[in-house]
Design an enzyme around this catalytic site. Structure first.
Site, PDB file in Angstrom:
ATOM      1  N   ASP A  35       2.984  -9.215   9.278  1.00  9.94           N
ATOM      2  CA  ASP A  35       3.300  -7.812   9.015  1.00  9.94           C
ATOM      3  C   ASP A  35       4.709  -7.688   8.446  1.00  9.94           C
ATOM      4  O   ASP A  35       5.502  -8.640   8.476  1.00  9.94           O
ATOM      5  CB  ASP A  35       3.172  -7.001  10.301  1.00  9.94           C
ATOM      6  CG  ASP A  35       1.714  -6.713  10.642  1.00  9.94           C
ATOM      7  OD1 ASP A  35       0.838  -6.983   9.791  1.00  9.94           O
ATOM      8  OD2 ASP A  35       1.440  -6.232  11.757  1.00  9.94           O
ATOM      9  N   ASP A  94      -7.995  -6.512  13.494  1.00 12.66           N
ATOM     10  CA  ASP A  94      -7.676  -7.842  13.989  1.00 12.66           C
ATOM     11  C   ASP A  94      -8.592  -8.237  15.146  1.00 12.66           C
ATOM     12  O   ASP A  94      -9.111  -9.356  15.200  1.00 12.66           O
ATOM     13  CB  ASP A  94      -6.210  -7.911  14.414  1.00 12.66           C
ATOM     14  CG  ASP A  94      -5.780  -6.714  15.243  1.00 12.66           C
ATOM     15  OD1 ASP A  94      -6.646  -5.887  15.604  1.00 12.66           O
ATOM     16  OD2 ASP A  94      -4.572  -6.596  15.542  1.00 12.66           O
ATOM     17  N   ASP A 129       7.484  -6.432   9.322  1.00 14.10           N
ATOM     18  CA  ASP A 129       8.692  -6.628  10.126  1.00 14.10           C
ATOM     19  C   ASP A 129       8.757  -8.012  10.761  1.00 14.10           C
ATOM     20  O   ASP A 129       9.631  -8.261  11.592  1.00 14.10           O
ATOM     21  CB  ASP A 129       8.784  -5.558  11.213  1.00 14.10           C
ATOM     22  CG  ASP A 129       7.589  -5.604  12.156  1.00 14.10           C
ATOM     23  OD1 ASP A 129       6.462  -5.750  11.655  1.00 14.10           O
ATOM     24  OD2 ASP A 129       7.781  -5.490  13.378  1.00 14.10           O
ATOM     25  N   ASP A 139       0.828  -1.213   0.000  1.00 17.02           N
ATOM     26  CA  ASP A 139       0.000   0.000   0.000  1.00 17.02           C
ATOM     27  C   ASP A 139       0.861   1.262   0.000  1.00 17.02           C
ATOM     28  O   ASP A 139       0.374   2.336   0.360  1.00 17.02           O
ATOM     29  CB  ASP A 139      -0.908   0.010   1.229  1.00 17.02           C
ATOM     30  CG  ASP A 139      -2.357  -0.300   0.863  1.00 17.02           C
ATOM     31  OD1 ASP A 139      -2.598  -0.671  -0.295  1.00 17.02           O
ATOM     32  OD2 ASP A 139      -3.237  -0.183   1.732  1.00 17.02           O
TER      33      ASP A 139
END
Length: 695
Positions: free
Chosen positions: A335, A429, A337, A276
């Protein structure tokens, strides 16, 4: 030979200098040299005979030696204090306040009102402190009990002039009008504090029971059966892996490399890189990285949205709308990281086998930079308790917990039946987890399966993250409360969702932490008729901090900083909770947590060493080039880095320090020390002296 030194003391009564020679300060053997030895004959003979002398003069010299050492310590403390003062001056000269930053995550109107509220308390406390100091020197006993004060007011002999009259009237107003409502609010917050502490204690006991009984989820389809089967691919279900990211060029390489090295048949695995990013350079870098792995045979695709609505939830919803998703049974989310180990899917997916009620398998997080600075150490304590105690206990005993947004595997059927990803809150979430729970799906938490990630290293990044994490649940609570009440789940599960999951742990905790320790406690110093017991200030918080730090025993030296920092963070959490509860503007803002990428080189090296068969030429960028580019980037960014000055934290620091001065006047020991150290903690955070600086 033991070291020897000379100590020059004062002259004796005859004006003769005295020298004491000691071979070792830890022994009692002392030799005295003086032109007049007769004067010290008794002491010298006693010392040479090896006995500990009890002569008053000898004890005086020993005390002088200790005083000399103490003076050395004081000088070092003084130099450290001057050094800290110099740092504070530099921070004030070079820093910019949070109101000057354009990317602030809080609504400007709300921020001004909240700051004005705190500033009003600060100004009032400063005025009252001056009033109380003057009264103290006038002879008023500030630590006197209420009865004594009332007797002092009623006595005509207690008024000697205008100030005494004013102060007696102020005490009367305190007793009759201010103390009762303040005491009521104090008692209410204490009750909430005790309820939350009891909940925390029950969770710890549940964790202890799990450890004692060695309870852990066991898959019906063991990993060994997957690896030792007949080679039929049906043992390995179709898995979709998604990596949502947005302008995270510091970490995209390590996450893509880690996912591409998952030990799973490539024909049954598809990786979606959901980019994104609005930065064209970052887009090109990520696209080139995906193309490199495609050339190596990885089943990976790159997706970029033209219309970037809904933040992460919108990104995931768009990806799940692809036509080929219907061919897959499970979806794993990481995600940008996060770096899963190569056997991550083999440790998580088997829990779905022959267990159709399971909709989610969540792994715990581990942190590659937990020892980077004090801020990351304190975060590690907090999150380790969250995973090992909260998530594990809820997963074992009620099969429900909040999805952590990453490092988890979902059954795609669960997502579809629960309504899919929604952009209505900033905690998508938790939203999907609550809706799945209302539809009867069960969750499994694996405490022994870890996925490495990165902690925010700057206070600004951590502050924005916590704002989103504490405003989103209040948005969600307003939206899903009717659905919870109408759902067909049991009464106990409804009670757990409403009172424990949302109200107690998401609303009451930040409310009483801020109100009790940042507002009520300072005010009780100026209205002493409203009492806050010492066990509320010290003993119960210390016990709770001790329980919180049990999952990370190496962090025990940081138990006091942890307690103080958690109270300091209550300002941000309280503000975020209010924003989410009343649907204020800042509750809908999503700020991507800033990553440093410090771990990328080490993780790529480990991947090269562990999985060379999946990384041929060109699959991983040259590590020397990466290191050189990162060094150049850090040099460029270091010129742009600065500290911020957080006005709310500074205002509260001075409020607490003012209250500590008032507490000192009334000789309230434990209250004084708590207010002093808590005020210093707010001061350090307000001047951005914890964690790394930011751009």
């Amino acid at each position: 030979m033991a070291p020897s030194f000379d100590w020059w003391g004062k002259e004796n009564h005859r004006g003769t200098p005295v020298v004491i020679k000691m071979e070792n300060p830890n022994y009692s053997l002392v030799e005295l040299e003086s032109p007049d030895e007769d004067e010290f004959h008794g002491i010298a003979s006693s010392a040479k005979s090896g006995r500990r002398g009890k002569n008053a003069k000898q004890l005086t010299w020993v005390l002088l030696l200790k005083a000399h050492k103490a003076a050395g310590c004081l000088s070092s403390i003084a130099s450290a204090a001057f050094g800290l003062a110099a740092v504070v001056r530099r921070r004030l000269a070079s820093g910019r306040t949070d109101s000057e930053m354009a990317a602030e995550s809080e609504n400007p109107t709300v921020r001004r009102r909240f700051y004005s509220f705190i500033k009003a308390f600060l100004l009032l406390s400063v005025v009252l402190l001056g009033f109380e100091i003057f009264a103290y020197f006038q002879g008023w006993h500030l630590g006197a009990p209420r009865l004594q004060l009332q007797q002092l007011i009623s006595s005509p002999l207690g008024v000697w002039g205008l100030f005494d009259s004013l102060y007696s009237r102020w005490v009367s107003v305190r007793v009759e009008y201010l103390a009762p409502p303040l005491q009521f609010l104090t008692n209410a917050c204490v009750v909430l504090f005790l309820i939350q502490s009891a909940d925390r204690l029950v969770l710890c006991l549940g964790c202890f029971w799990i450890k004692f009984k060695k309870i852990r989820p066991v898959p019906k389809q063991p990993v060994e059966d997957l690896e030792g089967g007949d080679g039929n691919a049906s043992f390995f279900p179709m898995v979709l892996v998604q990596i949502p990211m947005c302008n995270e060029k510091e970490v995209y390489q390590q996450s893509i490399a880690a996912v591409c090295n998952l030990d799973w048949p490539r024909s049954n695995l598809l990786i979606q890189v959901l980019d994104d990013s609005d930065d064209l350079t970052t887009q090109m870098l990520i696209k080139e990285e995906v193309q490199k792995w495609q050339q190596e045979g990885a089943h990976i695709i790159y997706r970029h949205r033209v219309i970037r609505d809904g933040y992460k939830a919108g990104n995931l919803k768009s990806a799940m709308g692809c036509s080929y998703v219907k061919d897959y049974e499970f979806v794993a989310i990481f995600d940008a990281d996060f770096q899963p180990s190569s056997d991550f899917l083999k440790k998580t997916v088997p829990h779905f086998k022959d267990n159709e009620e399971v909709g989610l398998v969540q792994a715990r997080w581990s942190f590659v930079n937990k020892d980077e600075n004090l801020l990351t150490r304190l975060q590690n304590v907090n999150l380790s308790f969250h995973f090992e105690v909260e998530q594990q206990v809820n997963g074992i005993f009620i099969n429900f917990f909040g999805f952590n947004g990453t490092a988890g595997v979902w059954r795609i059927k669960t997502l579809e039946e629960s309504g899919g990803w929604m952009e209505r809150t900033t905690v998508e979430d938790m939203d999907i987890a609550v809706r799945a729970h209302l539809h009867g799906w069960k969750f499994i938490f694996l405490n022994d399966v870890e996925c490495q990630c990165e902690l925010p290293e700057s206070y600004e990044a951590y502050r924005k993250q916590q704002h989103r994490w504490h405003s989103g649940p209040m948005q969600l609570f307003r939206l899903c409360l009717p659905d919870i009440i109408r759902s067909k789940i049991s009464f106990w599960k409804k009670t757990n969702l409403i009172f424990l999951f949302f109200l107690l742990r998401k609303l009451i905790l930040p409310f009483y932490s801020f109100t009790l320790f940042c507002i009520i406690l300072p005010m009780t110093m100026f209205v002493p008729e409203a009492e806050l017991p010492a066990w509320v200030v010290c003993y119960i918080p210390a016990t709770m901090s001790f329980l919180n730090i049990l999952p990370t025993p190496k962090s025990f030296p940081f138990i006091v900083p942890y307690l103080l920092f958690e109270n300091t963070m209550s300002v941000t959490k309280f503000n975020a909770m209010i924003s989410g509860l009343f649907q204020l503007g800042s509750a809908y803002e999503w700020v991507v947590t800033k990553k440093s990428g410090r771990s990328s080189e080490g993780d790529l090296l480990s991947l090269v060493e562990k999985e060379p068969k999946h990384q041929r030429s060109g699959s991983v960028p040259n590590l020397n080039t990466i290191e050189r580019e990162e060094t150049q980037q850090q040099q460029r960014e270091s010129k742009k880095k600065h500290n911020r000055i957080y006005r709310k934290e500074l205002a509260l620091a001075f409020l607490l320090l003012t209250a500590s001065a008032r507490s000192l006047l009334s000789a309230q020991g434990i209250h004084f020390y708590f207010l002093l150290f808590q005020g210093i903690s707010f001061l350090l955070v307000g001047l951005d002296l914890i964690g790394e600086q930011v751009e």
